[in-house]
Design a protein around this motif. Structure first.
Motif, PDB file in Angstrom:
ATOM      1  N   LEU A  87       1.358  -5.266  -3.690  1.00  0.00           N
ATOM      2  CA  LEU A  87       2.178  -4.405  -2.849  1.00  0.00           C
ATOM      3  C   LEU A  87       1.949  -2.931  -3.191  1.00  0.00           C
ATOM      4  CD1 LEU A  87       4.474  -4.137  -0.754  1.00  0.00           C
ATOM      5  CD2 LEU A  87       6.074  -4.248  -2.667  1.00  0.00           C
ATOM      6  N   THR A  88       1.910  -2.608  -4.467  1.00  0.00           N
ATOM      7  CA  THR A  88       1.693  -1.232  -4.902  1.00  0.00           C
ATOM      8  C   THR A  88       0.335  -0.725  -4.431  1.00  0.00           C
ATOM      9  OG1 THR A  88       3.070  -1.628  -6.838  1.00  0.00           O
ATOM     10  CG2 THR A  88       1.600   0.275  -6.924  1.00  0.00           C
ATOM     11  N   GLN A  89      -0.682  -1.569  -4.540  1.00  0.00           N
ATOM     12  CA  GLN A  89      -2.016  -1.165  -4.100  1.00  0.00           C
ATOM     13  C   GLN A  89      -2.057  -0.946  -2.592  1.00  0.00           C
ATOM     14  OE1 GLN A  89      -5.064  -3.808  -5.623  1.00  0.00           O
ATOM     15  NE2 GLN A  89      -4.100  -3.869  -7.633  1.00  0.00           N
ATOM     16  N   ILE A  90      -1.378  -1.818  -1.837  1.00  0.00           N
ATOM     17  CA  ILE A  90      -1.347  -1.670  -0.378  1.00  0.00           C
ATOM     18  C   ILE A  90      -0.629  -0.385   0.002  1.00  0.00           C
ATOM     19  CG2 ILE A  90      -0.368  -2.638   1.743  1.00  0.00           C
ATOM     20  CD1 ILE A  90      -1.040  -5.413   0.619  1.00  0.00           C
ATOM     21  N   LYS A  91       0.475  -0.073  -0.674  1.00  0.00           N
ATOM     22  CA  LYS A  91       1.200   1.172  -0.378  1.00  0.00           C
ATOM     23  C   LYS A  91       0.295   2.378  -0.588  1.00  0.00           C
ATOM     24  CE  LYS A  91       5.949  -0.212  -1.477  1.00  0.00           C
ATOM     25  NZ  LYS A  91       7.058  -0.010  -2.439  1.00  0.00           N
ATOM     26  N   GLY A  92      -0.463   2.374  -1.688  1.00  0.00           N
ATOM     27  CA  GLY A  92      -1.371   3.489  -1.962  1.00  0.00           C
ATOM     28  C   GLY A  92      -2.451   3.614  -0.896  1.00  0.00           C
ATOM     29  N   LEU A  93      -3.038   2.496  -0.510  1.00  0.00           N
ATOM     30  CA  LEU A  93      -4.075   2.523   0.521  1.00  0.00           C
ATOM     31  C   LEU A  93      -3.503   2.954   1.869  1.00  0.00           C
ATOM     32  CD1 LEU A  93      -6.032  -0.712  -0.424  1.00  0.00           C
ATOM     33  CD2 LEU A  93      -6.922   1.630  -0.470  1.00  0.00           C
ATOM     34  N   LEU A  94      -2.289   2.539   2.170  1.00  0.00           N
ATOM     35  CA  LEU A  94      -1.655   2.935   3.431  1.00  0.00           C
ATOM     36  C   LEU A  94      -1.390   4.439   3.439  1.00  0.00           C
ATOM     37  CD1 LEU A  94      -0.550   2.055   6.149  1.00  0.00           C
ATOM     38  CD2 LEU A  94       1.618   1.545   5.038  1.00  0.00           C
ATOM     39  N   ARG A  95      -0.937   4.973   2.317  1.00  0.00           N
ATOM     40  CA  ARG A  95      -0.689   6.417   2.218  1.00  0.00           C
ATOM     41  C   ARG A  95      -1.993   7.202   2.435  1.00  0.00           C
ATOM     42  NH1 ARG A  95       1.181   6.617  -2.726  1.00  0.00           N
ATOM     43  NH2 ARG A  95       3.184   5.814  -2.067  1.00  0.00           N
ATOM     44  N   ILE A  96      -3.061   6.762   1.774  1.00  0.00           N
ATOM     45  CA  ILE A  96      -4.359   7.417   1.939  1.00  0.00           C
ATOM     46  C   ILE A  96      -4.823   7.314   3.387  1.00  0.00           C
ATOM     47  CG2 ILE A  96      -6.814   7.210   1.356  1.00  0.00           C
ATOM     48  CD1 ILE A  96      -5.864   6.362  -1.480  1.00  0.00           C
TER      49      ILE A  96
END
Length: 187
Positions: A87-96
């Motif tokens: 989930l944390t990785q997906i949030k970061g990729l979504l922000r980018i």
């Protein structure tokens, strides 16, 4: 008649409990259009595909959030940690990706090809990674969550022509006959 085994309820369907096995989630697939080189995609399609990719990534985020909540409800720390990491990785990729989408819109409005291609590529790569992370999050939780009903049982009728006996309790081996040694040794 004997009662054997139990059944499990999975998604409203009854399945034999012994037949439940986890299968790996299928790998995340991206459309062939997402694999095009950024320079070959017209600017209008870049914007459209970027918007679609962001929508797909947000949906993946929602699905992984559900997996995290499922792990919380079951109080399984290992599953929760694994799903939280995805989930944390997906949030970061979504922000980018959201930042890249804004930069892509600016580049297209200024007719700047190189920055637009770069931002488009970032969004498409992030989309692929988010799909992969979503699949990994499903593997963290396990695909087949099942529950059994304690009042559920199965009646099995055995055909008459089966050999008798319980295969889990084999017959005792026959007694060994021990012969006495010869009366006089031979040299």
């Amino acid at each position: 008649m004997r009662t054997l085994g139990m059944l499990a309820v999975v998604g409203g369907m009854l399945l034999p409990a012994m037949a439940l096995a986890q299968t790996p989630a299928p790998p995340a697939r991206t459309s062939p259009a997402a694999l095009d080189k950024a320079g070959e995609v017209p600017d209008s399609q870049k914007l459209e595909r970027s918007t679609q990719a962001l929508g797909g990534m947000r949906e993946a985020l929602r699905q992984v959030l559900e997996k995290v909540e499922e792990a919380r409800r079951t109080k399984d720390v290992v599953k929760l940690n694994c799903a939280n990491e995805k989930l944390t990785q997906i949030k970061g990729l979504l922000r980018i990706s959201e930042q890249a989408d804004v930069a892509l819109q600016e580049a297209v409005s200024k007719s700047e090809a190189a920055p637009g291609e770069h931002e488009f590529t970032k969004v498409m790569i992030a989309q692929q990674k988010v799909g992969q992370l979503r699949s990994e999050a499903e593997e963290c939780i396990g695909q087949l969550a099942f529950r059994t009903d304690e009042n559920l049982f199965v009646e099995v009728e055995e055909p008459d022509n089966l050999p008798g006996g319980d295969p889990t309790r084999p017959a005792a081996p026959p007694d060994l006959i021990v012969r006495p040694p010869p009366a006089s040794p031979t040299d």
